[in-house]
Design an enzyme around this catalytic site. Structure first.
Site, PDB file in Angstrom:
ATOM      1  N   ALA A 133       5.781  12.916 -10.989  1.00  0.00           N
ATOM      2  CA  ALA A 133       4.854  11.825 -11.324  1.00  0.00           C
ATOM      3  C   ALA A 133       3.644  11.868 -10.396  1.00  0.00           C
ATOM      4  CB  ALA A 133       5.549  10.476 -11.211  1.00  0.00           C
ATOM      5  N   SER A 170       6.835   1.165   7.858  1.00  0.00           N
ATOM      6  CA  SER A 170       6.456   0.127   8.817  1.00  0.00           C
ATOM      7  C   SER A 170       5.838  -1.068   8.113  1.00  0.00           C
ATOM      8  CB  SER A 170       5.458   0.694   9.816  1.00  0.00           C
ATOM      9  OG  SER A 170       4.281   1.052   9.134  1.00  0.00           O
ATOM     10  N   TYR A 189       5.722  -3.577  -2.271  1.00  0.00           N
ATOM     11  CA  TYR A 189       6.084  -2.271  -1.702  1.00  0.00           C
ATOM     12  C   TYR A 189       6.955  -2.445  -0.451  1.00  0.00           C
ATOM     13  CZ  TYR A 189       5.597   2.136   0.782  1.00  0.00           C
ATOM     14  OH  TYR A 189       5.859   3.299   1.470  1.00  0.00           O
ATOM     15  N   LYS A 241      11.037  -1.410   0.104  1.00  0.00           N
ATOM     16  CA  LYS A 241      11.554  -0.571   1.193  1.00  0.00           C
ATOM     17  C   LYS A 241      12.612  -1.333   1.998  1.00  0.00           C
ATOM     18  CE  LYS A 241       9.323   3.301   0.636  1.00  0.00           C
ATOM     19  NZ  LYS A 241      10.039   4.561   0.393  1.00  0.00           N
ATOM     20  N   ASN A 244       1.661   5.456   9.719  1.00  0.00           N
ATOM     21  CA  ASN A 244       0.746   6.078   8.746  1.00  0.00           C
ATOM     22  C   ASN A 244       0.744   7.596   8.873  1.00  0.00           C
ATOM     23  OD1 ASN A 244      -0.052   3.186   8.931  1.00  0.00           O
ATOM     24  ND2 ASN A 244      -1.511   3.848   7.387  1.00  0.00           N
ATOM     25  N   VAL A 267      -5.628   6.766   3.869  1.00  0.00           N
ATOM     26  CA  VAL A 267      -7.038   6.680   4.281  1.00  0.00           C
ATOM     27  C   VAL A 267      -7.549   8.006   4.865  1.00  0.00           C
ATOM     28  CG1 VAL A 267      -6.562   5.683   6.585  1.00  0.00           C
ATOM     29  CG2 VAL A 267      -8.708   5.175   5.425  1.00  0.00           C
ATOM     30  N   ARG A 300      -4.232   1.417  13.047  1.00  0.00           N
ATOM     31  CA  ARG A 300      -3.030   2.076  12.530  1.00  0.00           C
ATOM     32  C   ARG A 300      -2.527   3.085  13.559  1.00  0.00           C
ATOM     33  NH1 ARG A 300      -3.531  -1.497   9.499  1.00  0.00           N
ATOM     34  NH2 ARG A 300      -3.352  -1.558   7.223  1.00  0.00           N
ATOM     35  N   ARG A 307      -8.369  -5.654   1.702  1.00  0.00           N
ATOM     36  CA  ARG A 307      -7.426  -5.436   0.613  1.00  0.00           C
ATOM     37  C   ARG A 307      -6.250  -6.405   0.697  1.00  0.00           C
ATOM     38  NH1 ARG A 307      -6.435   0.967  -0.089  1.00  0.00           N
ATOM     39  NH2 ARG A 307      -4.780   0.586   1.388  1.00  0.00           N
TER      40      ARG A 307
HETATM   41  C1  UD1 Z   1       0.368   3.228   4.649  1.00  0.00           C
HETATM   42  C2  UD1 Z   1       1.159   3.996   3.634  1.00  0.00           C
HETATM   43  C3  UD1 Z   1       2.364   3.244   3.275  1.00  0.00           C
HETATM   44  C4  UD1 Z   1       3.141   2.986   4.538  1.00  0.00           C
HETATM   45  C5  UD1 Z   1       2.284   2.212   5.507  1.00  0.00           C
HETATM   46  C6  UD1 Z   1       3.001   2.045   6.822  1.00  0.00           C
HETATM   47  C7  UD1 Z   1      -0.250   5.469   2.332  1.00  0.00           C
HETATM   48  C8  UD1 Z   1      -1.024   5.659   1.083  1.00  0.00           C
HETATM   49  N1  UD1 Z   1       0.324   4.256   2.484  1.00  0.00           N
HETATM   50  O1  UD1 Z   1      -0.115   2.002   4.124  1.00  0.00           O
HETATM   51  O2  UD1 Z   1       3.179   4.002   2.431  1.00  0.00           O
HETATM   52  O3  UD1 Z   1       4.262   2.262   4.244  1.00  0.00           O
HETATM   53  O4  UD1 Z   1       1.135   2.982   5.769  1.00  0.00           O
HETATM   54  O5  UD1 Z   1       2.186   1.388   7.729  1.00  0.00           O
HETATM   55  O6  UD1 Z   1      -0.129   6.350   3.159  1.00  0.00           O
HETATM   56  N2  UD1 Z   1      -8.709   1.740   3.928  1.00  0.00           N
HETATM   57  C9  UD1 Z   1     -10.085   1.672   3.963  1.00  0.00           C
HETATM   58  N3  UD1 Z   1     -10.784   2.427   3.069  1.00  0.00           N
HETATM   59  C10 UD1 Z   1     -10.164   3.214   2.153  1.00  0.00           C
HETATM   60  C11 UD1 Z   1      -8.762   3.277   2.135  1.00  0.00           C
HETATM   61  C12 UD1 Z   1      -8.066   2.515   3.037  1.00  0.00           C
HETATM   62  O7  UD1 Z   1     -10.677   0.933   4.752  1.00  0.00           O
HETATM   63  O8  UD1 Z   1     -10.853   3.849   1.357  1.00  0.00           O
HETATM   64  C13 UD1 Z   1      -7.957   0.937   4.887  1.00  0.00           C
HETATM   65  C14 UD1 Z   1      -6.905   0.053   4.252  1.00  0.00           C
HETATM   66  O9  UD1 Z   1      -7.434  -1.158   3.824  1.00  0.00           O
HETATM   67  C15 UD1 Z   1      -5.933  -0.081   5.421  1.00  0.00           C
HETATM   68  C16 UD1 Z   1      -6.043   1.254   6.152  1.00  0.00           C
HETATM   69  O10 UD1 Z   1      -7.241   1.846   5.709  1.00  0.00           O
HETATM   70  O11 UD1 Z   1      -6.331  -1.115   6.278  1.00  0.00           O
HETATM   71  C17 UD1 Z   1      -4.906   2.192   5.856  1.00  0.00           C
HETATM   72  O12 UD1 Z   1      -4.742   2.233   4.462  1.00  0.00           O
HETATM   73  P1  UD1 Z   1      -3.731   3.256   3.773  1.00  0.00           P
HETATM   74  O13 UD1 Z   1      -3.981   4.627   4.257  1.00  0.00           O
HETATM   75  O14 UD1 Z   1      -3.772   2.994   2.310  1.00  0.00           O
HETATM   76  O15 UD1 Z   1      -2.344   2.876   4.402  1.00  0.00           O
HETATM   77  P2  UD1 Z   1      -1.557   1.492   4.578  1.00  0.00           P
HETATM   78  O16 UD1 Z   1      -1.990   0.460   3.615  1.00  0.00           O
HETATM   79  O17 UD1 Z   1      -1.583   1.200   6.039  1.00  0.00           O
END
Ligand code: UD1
Length: 308
Positions: free
Chosen positions: A36, A119, A142, A146, A171, A186, A210, A271
């Site tokens: 998927a 986490s 989510y 978990k 992360n 990210v 993070r 978000r």
């Molecule tokens: C991530 C994991 C999740 C895990 C969690 C543990 C991914 C996709 N998700 O979630 O499985 O359980 O860590 O802590 O790896 N952001 C931006 N711009 C962007 C994308 C993201 O500012 O274009 C910000 C998000 O709002 C967030 C941060 O970057 O604050 C990290 O986002 P993301 O990588 O999606 O991870 P998490 O939501 O922390």
């Protein structure tokens, strides 16, 4: 002695690195994946058996577990925002898989499940760093899925003696992380934007933090957890570096490491379900698994950017 292990979700980003790590350690590997979100190309050149089926399908999972010692469970859709948009599908992908693999483990006498937990379970509780004994405070479907997976494993331990380690990843990043969805991790998105010369988008002020961990270190933690003598406290373990960075700093570091100038950042609304700060206490990983991350953030970023 060479054992057969199942990697559920083995064609995905982290799963394919675990397949590689298990093979390199001399094990036999079977992959169960519905493709998927994973790709067969992630397993190119790796000598493993591949079963294409949904890990949430109990009978398919049970068939895939024949002769298996350990299950490395990475079958999931790791996205907080997607779990709000599609809560039923997210439950299927993130909890249905765990329930089916527990059923399969019982049926086939599997010894241990290494569960890729998250986490996200800690939510926004103000204390930092996060220790495994803290009260869970999930902020998204989510995170709940978990957490319920961890509870289901604890129940299976009591009911039929299933061994498990829930590895609460912080992360994770590295080569093969798919940047194709707006929900992608990210660092994979930042890396793609750097390559394309597109300005970055920050949700919120970019000051959220993070604790990033390079995927090869996550493999190391999984392999250790597959072998270790289990004590009660080894059943839930943080997997992280124990260092945090904010997203603005992260983007700057990536620009420097990649030799890019980057563009003027775009700031959007925070978000839903986003955790503000995340940092792991890694003492238990050190004590129970002898684990410490080998890759500093910059080195991991360098390798990730080089892989593009
Ligand atoms: C991530 C994991 C999740 C895990 C969690 C543990 C991914 C996709 N998700 O979630 O499985 O359980 O860590 O802590 O790896 N952001 C931006 N711009 C962007 C994308 C993201 O500012 O274009 C910000 C998000 O709002 C967030 C941060 O970057 O604050 C990290 O986002 P993301 O990588 O999606 O991870 P998490 O939501 O922390």
């Amino acid at each position: 002695m060479s054992e057969l292990h199942l990697v559920a979700g083995g064609s995905g980003f982290i799963g394919s690195h675990i397949v590689e790590g298990l093979l390199a350690a001399g094990h036999q590997v079977r992959v169960l994946d519905n493709l998927a979100t994973g790709y067969l190309k992630n397993l190119a050149g790796l000598d493993c058996e591949i079963i294409q089926a949904d890990a949430a399908d109990k009978e398919a999972a049970a068939d895939a577990c024949k002769g298996v010692s350990n299950i490395f469970h990475l079958a999931a859709r790791p996205s907080v925002p997607w779990s709000f948009e599609e809560p039923r599908l997210a439950r299927h992908a993130n909890l249905g898989t765990t329930e089916a693999l527990i059923y399969a483990a019982e049926k086939q006498g599997v010894k241990r499940i290494l569960f890729s937990s998250s986490s996200a379970i800690y939510g926004d509780s103000p204390e930092l760093p996060k220790t495994e004994d803290m009260e869970p405070a999930p902020k998204s479907p989510y995170a709940e899925h978990k957490l319920f997976g961890e509870y289901a494993l604890a129940e299976a331990a009591e009911r039929f003696g299933l061994e498990s380690v829930s590895l609460r990843y912080f992360n994770v990043f590295g080569p093969r992380q798919d940047p194709s969805s707006p929900y992608s991790g990210v660092i994979s998105l930042f890396a793609r934007w750097l390559k394309e010369g597109t300005p970055p988008t920050f949700f919120g002020d970019g000051k959220q933090t993070r604790d990033f961990i390079y995927v090869k270190d996550v493999v190391k933690a999984n392999l250790a957890a597959g072998q270790v003598q289990l004590s009660q406290s080894a059943r839930i373990i943080n997997v992280a570096c124990g260092k945090r960075v904010d997203l603005l700093e992260l983007w700057d570091t990536m620009c420097r490491v990649g030799g890019f100038t980057g563009g003027e950042p775009i700031f959007q609304k925070e978000r839903k379900g986003d955790v503000r700060h995340s940092l792991a206490d890694i003492q238990r990983a050190q004590e129970e698994l002898g684990f410490q991350a080998d890759f500093a953030l910059e080195e991991g970023l360098r390798r990730t950017i080089c892989s593009l």
